[in-house]
Enzyme design. Sequence first.
Site, PDB file in Angstrom:
ATOM      1  N   ALA A 160      69.443  75.475  -9.378  1.00 44.59           N
ATOM      2  CA  ALA A 160      69.756  74.603  -8.237  1.00 44.59           C
ATOM      3  C   ALA A 160      70.847  73.579  -8.544  1.00 44.59           C
ATOM      4  O   ALA A 160      71.101  72.687  -7.753  1.00 44.59           O
ATOM      5  CB  ALA A 160      68.487  73.893  -7.769  1.00 44.59           C
TER       6      ALA A 160
ATOM      7  N   TYR B 262      75.292  93.544 -14.341  1.00 41.93           N
ATOM      8  CA  TYR B 262      74.916  92.736 -13.171  1.00 41.93           C
ATOM      9  C   TYR B 262      74.292  93.640 -12.098  1.00 41.93           C
ATOM     10  O   TYR B 262      73.240  93.327 -11.548  1.00 41.93           O
ATOM     11  CB  TYR B 262      76.155  92.016 -12.639  1.00 41.93           C
ATOM     12  CG  TYR B 262      75.871  91.061 -11.501  1.00 41.93           C
ATOM     13  CD1 TYR B 262      75.330  89.798 -11.747  1.00 41.93           C
ATOM     14  CD2 TYR B 262      76.157  91.405 -10.184  1.00 41.93           C
ATOM     15  CE1 TYR B 262      75.074  88.907 -10.702  1.00 41.93           C
ATOM     16  CE2 TYR B 262      75.911  90.526  -9.139  1.00 41.93           C
ATOM     17  CZ  TYR B 262      75.373  89.277  -9.398  1.00 41.93           C
ATOM     18  OH  TYR B 262      75.125  88.410  -8.359  1.00 41.93           O
TER      19      TYR B 262
ATOM     20  N   SER C 190      71.404  90.885  -4.403  1.00 40.64           N
ATOM     21  CA  SER C 190      72.861  90.961  -4.212  1.00 40.64           C
ATOM     22  C   SER C 190      73.211  92.281  -3.549  1.00 40.64           C
ATOM     23  O   SER C 190      72.427  93.244  -3.599  1.00 40.64           O
ATOM     24  CB  SER C 190      73.542  90.912  -5.584  1.00 40.64           C
ATOM     25  OG  SER C 190      74.875  91.359  -5.517  1.00 40.64           O
TER      26      SER C 190
ATOM     27  N   ILE D 257      80.097  85.461  -1.704  1.00 40.65           N
ATOM     28  CA  ILE D 257      79.825  84.057  -1.374  1.00 40.65           C
ATOM     29  C   ILE D 257      80.708  83.170  -2.255  1.00 40.65           C
ATOM     30  O   ILE D 257      80.820  83.390  -3.474  1.00 40.65           O
ATOM     31  CB  ILE D 257      78.335  83.713  -1.633  1.00 40.65           C
ATOM     32  CG1 ILE D 257      77.397  84.760  -1.000  1.00 40.65           C
ATOM     33  CG2 ILE D 257      78.026  82.294  -1.135  1.00 40.65           C
ATOM     34  CD1 ILE D 257      77.376  84.834   0.491  1.00 40.65           C
TER      35      ILE D 257
HETATM   36  P1  NAI Z   1      76.469  79.851  -9.704  1.00 38.13           P
HETATM   37  O1  NAI Z   1      76.976  80.340 -10.992  1.00 38.13           O
HETATM   38  O2  NAI Z   1      77.288  78.938  -8.897  1.00 38.13           O
HETATM   39  O3  NAI Z   1      75.029  79.170  -9.905  1.00 38.13           O
HETATM   40  C1  NAI Z   1      74.038  79.766 -10.680  1.00 38.13           C
HETATM   41  C2  NAI Z   1      73.076  78.689 -11.146  1.00 38.13           C
HETATM   42  O4  NAI Z   1      72.072  79.329 -11.965  1.00 38.13           O
HETATM   43  C3  NAI Z   1      73.770  77.629 -12.016  1.00 38.13           C
HETATM   44  O5  NAI Z   1      73.352  76.334 -11.643  1.00 38.13           O
HETATM   45  C4  NAI Z   1      73.299  77.994 -13.416  1.00 38.13           C
HETATM   46  O6  NAI Z   1      73.248  76.885 -14.312  1.00 38.13           O
HETATM   47  C5  NAI Z   1      71.908  78.546 -13.140  1.00 38.13           C
HETATM   48  N1  NAI Z   1      71.445  79.363 -14.251  1.00 38.13           N
HETATM   49  C6  NAI Z   1      72.070  80.422 -14.828  1.00 38.13           C
HETATM   50  N2  NAI Z   1      71.368  80.874 -15.878  1.00 38.13           N
HETATM   51  C7  NAI Z   1      70.275  80.084 -15.973  1.00 38.13           C
HETATM   52  C8  NAI Z   1      69.178  80.031 -16.861  1.00 38.13           C
HETATM   53  N3  NAI Z   1      69.072  80.880 -17.901  1.00 38.13           N
HETATM   54  N4  NAI Z   1      68.222  79.104 -16.671  1.00 38.13           N
HETATM   55  C9  NAI Z   1      68.332  78.218 -15.644  1.00 38.13           C
HETATM   56  N5  NAI Z   1      69.345  78.203 -14.769  1.00 38.13           N
HETATM   57  C10 NAI Z   1      70.312  79.131 -14.940  1.00 38.13           C
HETATM   58  O7  NAI Z   1      76.110  81.175  -8.881  1.00 38.13           O
HETATM   59  P2  NAI Z   1      75.758  81.409  -7.328  1.00 38.13           P
HETATM   60  O8  NAI Z   1      76.862  82.162  -6.745  1.00 38.13           O
HETATM   61  O9  NAI Z   1      75.285  80.169  -6.702  1.00 38.13           O
HETATM   62  O10 NAI Z   1      74.559  82.441  -7.513  1.00 38.13           O
HETATM   63  C11 NAI Z   1      73.201  82.159  -7.206  1.00 38.13           C
HETATM   64  C12 NAI Z   1      72.449  83.482  -7.126  1.00 38.13           C
HETATM   65  O11 NAI Z   1      73.014  84.264  -6.082  1.00 38.13           O
HETATM   66  C13 NAI Z   1      72.556  84.323  -8.394  1.00 38.13           C
HETATM   67  O12 NAI Z   1      71.328  84.980  -8.622  1.00 38.13           O
HETATM   68  C14 NAI Z   1      73.623  85.326  -8.043  1.00 38.13           C
HETATM   69  O13 NAI Z   1      73.502  86.500  -8.797  1.00 38.13           O
HETATM   70  C15 NAI Z   1      73.351  85.544  -6.578  1.00 38.13           C
HETATM   71  N6  NAI Z   1      74.460  86.101  -5.828  1.00 38.13           N
HETATM   72  C16 NAI Z   1      75.658  85.447  -5.733  1.00 38.13           C
HETATM   73  C17 NAI Z   1      76.693  86.001  -5.008  1.00 38.13           C
HETATM   74  C18 NAI Z   1      78.024  85.349  -4.856  1.00 38.13           C
HETATM   75  O14 NAI Z   1      78.923  85.985  -4.281  1.00 38.13           O
HETATM   76  N7  NAI Z   1      78.233  84.140  -5.303  1.00 38.13           N
HETATM   77  C19 NAI Z   1      76.545  87.301  -4.335  1.00 38.13           C
HETATM   78  C20 NAI Z   1      75.249  87.903  -4.507  1.00 38.13           C
HETATM   79  C21 NAI Z   1      74.259  87.297  -5.213  1.00 38.13           C
END
Ligand code: NAI
Length: 257
Positions: free
Chosen positions: A13, A161, A148, A194
């Site tokens: 978050a 992924y 996703s 996104i």
């Molecule tokens: P982001 O990289 O902006 O945020 C991901 C968050 O997860 C970060 O705050 C990060 O610190 C946290 N995180 C990662 N590994 C962690 C761990 N081991 N322990 C605790 N926190 C951890 O990515 P976004 O885009 O907000 O992605 C959120 C979710 O949405 C992910 O599951 C991603 O795979 C999924 N998603 C994103 C898409 C996109 O186009 N951005 C498309 C489809 C799915």
Amino acid sequence: MNTDRKTALVTGAARGIGQEIARILAREGYSLFLADKLPEANETVQACRALGATAAFVPCDITDAQQRENLIQTVSAGTGRLDILVNNAGINVRERRDLLEVEEGDYDRVLDTNLRSPFFLTQKIASWMIQQKEAFPERNPCIINIASLTSYAASIHMAPYCLSKTGVSMMTQLFAQRLAPHGIAVYEIRPGIIQTDMTTAAREKYDRFIAEGGLPIPRWGTPADVAQAVLGLVRGFLPYSTGEVINVDGGFHMRKL
Ligand code: NAI
């Protein structure tokens, strides 16, 4: 923390989609536990408090079993209840590279973060939710997994992924079936393209893809688009559904001629 208030736990978050989900749940009156490995999650906490919600940052690397355990203990000691779990934390491959060059280390890292860790976190929380539902049948706990479009669309430059997200989709089905008799719904949201930090590296590629007609709704998705879908689910708009997939992808999932 107020134990009468519905409580949500959102992983990942600190930024992006998870941050927006936290904010929308804050507006909805949830008490929030925000788990992330980045201290920037404190900023999300402040944003949620500014919206009138009770919110706490729980530093947690979800790949660490002990830290997952501490996370559950913190929620349990805080409000003593958990209504919503959003499995959102996720990572992409370190570097987009051909399927034939995937390294075992990167494969393990992505699968561990995106699939193994949410699986075992959900397993523990599911058992706790079952107990809560038995004690408080009027509550409607639910679990939302952020998968996703790569759950089904093969992208050969980010194979680990894709594999992890396909696994998340099966995880949704498994927990949905197991928890349905206990009155606990499990849903999956499949975001498309996104605009977040995760997609920064591929911005030009996706700009081109959208400009060339790749998406029926010709624009990038936003974290708020995904958060709106979470809101609909937690408000209980799908009371006779579980294991349901909500595509938040500008219509990408449709086949066309
Ligand atoms: P982001 O990289 O902006 O945020 C991901 C968050 O997860 C970060 O705050 C990060 O610190 C946290 N995180 C990662 N590994 C962690 C761990 N081991 N322990 C605790 N926190 C951890 O990515 P976004 O885009 O907000 O992605 C959120 C979710 O949405 C992910 O599951 C991603 O795979 C999924 N998603 C994103 C898409 C996109 O186009 N951005 C498309 C489809 C799915």
